[in-house]
Design a protein around this motif. Structure first.
Motif, PDB file in Angstrom:
ATOM      1  N   ILE A   1       0.911  -1.274   0.120  1.00  0.00           N
ATOM      2  CA  ILE A   1       0.051  -0.003  -0.215  1.00  0.00           C
ATOM      3  C   ILE A   1       0.870   1.470  -0.055  1.00  0.00           C
ATOM      4  N   ASN A   2       1.927   1.284   0.721  1.00  0.00           N
ATOM      5  CA  ASN A   2       2.620   2.396   0.834  1.00  0.00           C
ATOM      6  C   ASN A   2       3.538   2.686  -0.425  1.00  0.00           C
ATOM      7  N   GLN A   3       3.844   1.521  -0.976  1.00  0.00           N
ATOM      8  CA  GLN A   3       4.645   1.725  -2.513  1.00  0.00           C
ATOM      9  C   GLN A   3       3.520   2.258  -3.506  1.00  0.00           C
ATOM     10  N   THR A   4       2.280   1.748  -3.411  1.00  0.00           N
ATOM     11  CA  THR A   4       1.234   2.337  -4.593  1.00  0.00           C
ATOM     12  C   THR A   4       1.013   3.833  -4.072  1.00  0.00           C
ATOM     13  N   VAL A   5       0.880   4.209  -2.741  1.00  0.00           N
ATOM     14  CA  VAL A   5       0.808   5.631  -2.465  1.00  0.00           C
ATOM     15  C   VAL A   5       1.678   6.481  -2.890  1.00  0.00           C
ATOM     16  N   LYS A   6       3.026   5.810  -2.674  1.00  0.00           N
ATOM     17  CA  LYS A   6       4.176   6.696  -3.224  1.00  0.00           C
ATOM     18  C   LYS A   6       4.221   6.705  -4.553  1.00  0.00           C
ATOM     19  N   GLN A   7       4.120   5.900  -5.412  1.00  0.00           N
ATOM     20  CA  GLN A   7       4.019   5.898  -6.674  1.00  0.00           C
ATOM     21  C   GLN A   7       2.946   6.899  -7.200  1.00  0.00           C
ATOM     22  N   ALA A   8       1.812   7.252  -6.587  1.00  0.00           N
ATOM     23  CA  ALA A   8       0.700   7.792  -6.938  1.00  0.00           C
ATOM     24  C   ALA A   8       1.323   9.362  -6.617  1.00  0.00           C
ATOM     25  N   ASN A   9       2.028   9.500  -5.576  1.00  0.00           N
ATOM     26  CA  ASN A   9       2.350  10.999  -5.341  1.00  0.00           C
ATOM     27  C   ASN A   9       3.672  11.498  -6.262  1.00  0.00           C
ATOM     28  N   ILE A  10       4.342  10.695  -6.433  1.00  0.00           N
ATOM     29  CA  ILE A  10       5.617  11.223  -7.352  1.00  0.00           C
ATOM     30  C   ILE A  10       4.989  11.072  -8.582  1.00  0.00           C
ATOM     31  N   SER A  11       3.841  10.663  -8.917  1.00  0.00           N
ATOM     32  CA  SER A  11       3.522  10.672 -10.396  1.00  0.00           C
ATOM     33  C   SER A  11       3.189  12.072 -11.143  1.00  0.00           C
ATOM     34  N   THR A  12       2.875  13.071 -10.225  1.00  0.00           N
ATOM     35  CA  THR A  12       2.580  14.501 -10.637  1.00  0.00           C
ATOM     36  C   THR A  12       3.830  15.269 -11.056  1.00  0.00           C
ATOM     37  N   ALA A  13       3.564  16.346 -11.710  1.00  0.00           N
ATOM     38  CA  ALA A  13       4.521  17.215 -12.381  1.00  0.00           C
ATOM     39  C   ALA A  13       5.465  17.606 -11.268  1.00  0.00           C
ATOM     40  N   SER A  14       5.020  17.917 -10.157  1.00  0.00           N
ATOM     41  CA  SER A  14       5.928  18.478  -8.960  1.00  0.00           C
ATOM     42  C   SER A  14       6.452  17.425  -8.089  1.00  0.00           C
ATOM     43  N   LEU A  15       6.431  16.058  -8.637  1.00  0.00           N
ATOM     44  CA  LEU A  15       6.979  14.989  -8.004  1.00  0.00           C
ATOM     45  C   LEU A  15       6.329  14.932  -6.333  1.00  0.00           C
ATOM     46  N   GLY A  16       5.062  15.258  -6.246  1.00  0.00           N
ATOM     47  CA  GLY A  16       4.454  15.262  -4.820  1.00  0.00           C
ATOM     48  C   GLY A  16       4.726  16.245  -4.043  1.00  0.00           C
ATOM     49  N   LYS A  17       5.427  17.253  -4.409  1.00  0.00           N
ATOM     50  CA  LYS A  17       5.707  18.357  -3.537  1.00  0.00           C
ATOM     51  C   LYS A  17       4.411  19.094  -2.815  1.00  0.00           C
ATOM     52  N   PHE A  18       3.490  19.163  -3.781  1.00  0.00           N
ATOM     53  CA  PHE A  18       2.258  19.980  -3.212  1.00  0.00           C
ATOM     54  C   PHE A  18       1.185  19.219  -3.163  1.00  0.00           C
ATOM     55  N   GLN A  19       1.368  17.546  -3.113  1.00  0.00           N
ATOM     56  CA  GLN A  19       0.138  16.784  -2.949  1.00  0.00           C
ATOM     57  C   GLN A  19      -0.082  16.596  -1.373  1.00  0.00           C
ATOM     58  N   GLU A  20      -1.330  16.657  -1.124  1.00  0.00           N
ATOM     59  CA  GLU A  20      -1.809  16.469   0.337  1.00  0.00           C
ATOM     60  C   GLU A  20      -1.756  15.142   0.772  1.00  0.00           C
ATOM     61  N   LYS A  21      -1.121  15.165   2.046  1.00  0.00           N
ATOM     62  CA  LYS A  21      -0.443  13.872   2.801  1.00  0.00           C
ATOM     63  C   LYS A  21      -1.527  13.415   3.800  1.00  0.00           C
ATOM     64  N   SER A  22      -1.695  12.254   4.043  1.00  0.00           N
ATOM     65  CA  SER A  22      -2.568  11.538   4.675  1.00  0.00           C
ATOM     66  C   SER A  22      -2.048  11.605   6.302  1.00  0.00           C
ATOM     67  N   LYS A  23      -2.631  11.133   7.504  1.00  0.00           N
ATOM     68  CA  LYS A  23      -2.187  11.403   8.776  1.00  0.00           C
ATOM     69  C   LYS A  23      -1.028  10.443   8.974  1.00  0.00           C
ATOM     70  N   ASP A  24       0.275  10.910   9.619  1.00  0.00           N
ATOM     71  CA  ASP A  24       1.111  10.010   9.667  1.00  0.00           C
ATOM     72  C   ASP A  24       1.877   9.344   8.573  1.00  0.00           C
ATOM     73  N   GLU A  25       1.556  10.063   7.410  1.00  0.00           N
ATOM     74  CA  GLU A  25       2.231   9.563   6.169  1.00  0.00           C
ATOM     75  C   GLU A  25       3.617  10.389   6.086  1.00  0.00           C
ATOM     76  N   LYS A  26       4.642   9.405   5.787  1.00  0.00           N
ATOM     77  CA  LYS A  26       6.157  10.054   5.626  1.00  0.00           C
ATOM     78  C   LYS A  26       6.171  10.700   4.379  1.00  0.00           C
ATOM     79  N   LYS A  27       7.148  11.596   4.281  1.00  0.00           N
ATOM     80  CA  LYS A  27       7.516  12.093   3.019  1.00  0.00           C
ATOM     81  C   LYS A  27       8.061  11.086   2.085  1.00  0.00           C
ATOM     82  N   ALA A  28       7.540  10.923   0.747  1.00  0.00           N
ATOM     83  CA  ALA A  28       8.394  10.299  -0.264  1.00  0.00           C
ATOM     84  C   ALA A  28       9.718  10.767  -0.526  1.00  0.00           C
ATOM     85  N   LYS A  29      10.515   9.957  -0.517  1.00  0.00           N
ATOM     86  CA  LYS A  29      12.008  10.345  -0.974  1.00  0.00           C
ATOM     87  C   LYS A  29      12.222   9.602  -2.398  1.00  0.00           C
TER      88      LYS A  29
END
Length: 296
Positions: A170-198
């Motif tokens: 699940i974490n891998q899927t969420v991380k892939q979805a976050n970095i799929s944006t043009a800003s690589l997830g910089k402005f993506q809303e994060k859920s509670k206790d979600e770590k920053k994708a590296k």
């Protein structure tokens, strides 16, 4: 198969008519299509179930998409992996077990199980080299409790292992979805206790090209001091080979340029001028075309 030619009532250009003629046409069309349906049904293989004739329908050909992805197979437990490596096959044991003390068949587990009555099992056989003063009844109970606790611990371990694998996917899927944006997830809303994708890979930080030059000055001085103190190790053989290769390359380029100049100087300046003048005369111009017309 039945030789009936049915006409589609809504075919472009078809006329249904009005009144009784239309009703008769629709009734006839319905009867013929129904006859075709029953003919195709009775052409299929049949079977009799409880004195009723049934038709075996063919398998469906339209595949509907799944709402959710196909579930992944569960990871094997420690015992399942061990049994597979050793070739141990699972055998179903009987539910009932013969109790030699009570001289009757009793359930293997649960209430009133075989060998579970403490009043009847008050004697324990002591091994030949065992301590006669040891509490063998208490030792038997302790071993049973340890076995139960071990099984429960292994069961919880298997559950935690399954949960860990699911959470990682699940974490891998969420991380892939976050970095799929043009800003690589910089402005993506994060859920509670979600770590920053590296982001994976090497990242090189560059110094600013404008602004304070103190850091650049310090680095340059440090490099000069290191070279002056002899702290920098230079591969002399590699440097010599590099310089030799550059010299050979320059000599080849100069030799190639000399060959081109010699080829051009063979004709001479006058010969070159005459050559280009002849080429200009050969080119057809408007005057030459006019001269050809007068000759014609």
């Amino acid at each position: 198969s039945s030789g009936i030619n049915a006409e589609w009532p809504l075919r472009p250009g078809a006329t249904l008519g009005q009144g009784k003629a239309r009703d008769a046409y629709l009734l006839k069309l319905t009867r013929e299509n129904t006859q075709l349906l029953f003919n195709s049904l009775f052409s299929l293989p049949t079977s009799t179930v409880e004195k009723v004739k049934c038709v075996q329908l063919p398998a469906p050909t339209t595949k509907l998409p799944r709402e959710k992805p196909i579930p992944k197979p569960k990871l094997p437990t420690k015992w399942e992996a061990f049994a597979k490596s050793k070739g141990i096959l699972k055998k179903k044991r009987g539910r009932m077990l013969y109790d030699e003390v009570a001289e009757e068949w009793k359930p293997r587990f649960g209430y009133n199980k075989a060998g579970g009555d403490k009043e009847q099992n008050w004697v324990v056989e002591v091994p030949g080299n065992g301590d006669p003063y040891k509490d063998w009844l208490g030792d038997k109970e302790d071993k049973t409790k340890e076995k139960v606790a071990k099984n429960e611990f292994q069961r919880l371990q298997n559950i935690s292992k399954q949960i860990k694998v699911q959470s990682e996917s699940i974490n891998q899927t969420v991380k892939q979805a976050n970095i799929s944006t043009a800003s690589l997830g910089k402005f993506q809303e994060k859920s509670k206790d979600e770590k920053k994708a590296k982001a994976k890979g090497k990242h090189k930080k560059f110094d600013p090209v404008s602004g304070n030059t103190a850091s650049e000055k310090e680095k340059s001085l440090a490099l000069i001091n290191k070279i002056a103190s002899g702290g920098v190790s230079v591969n002399k053989e590699k440097a010599a080979n590099k310089e030799l290769g550059a010299t050979i390359k320059r000599s080849r380029e100069a030799e190639r340029e000399n060959r081109t100049n010699k080829r051009r100087s063979k004709m001479g300046v006058k010969a070159q001028t005459n050559h280009f003048d002849m080429k200009k005369r050969e080119v057809s111009g408007p005057g030459k075309e006019r001269k050809k017309r007068h000759q014609i």
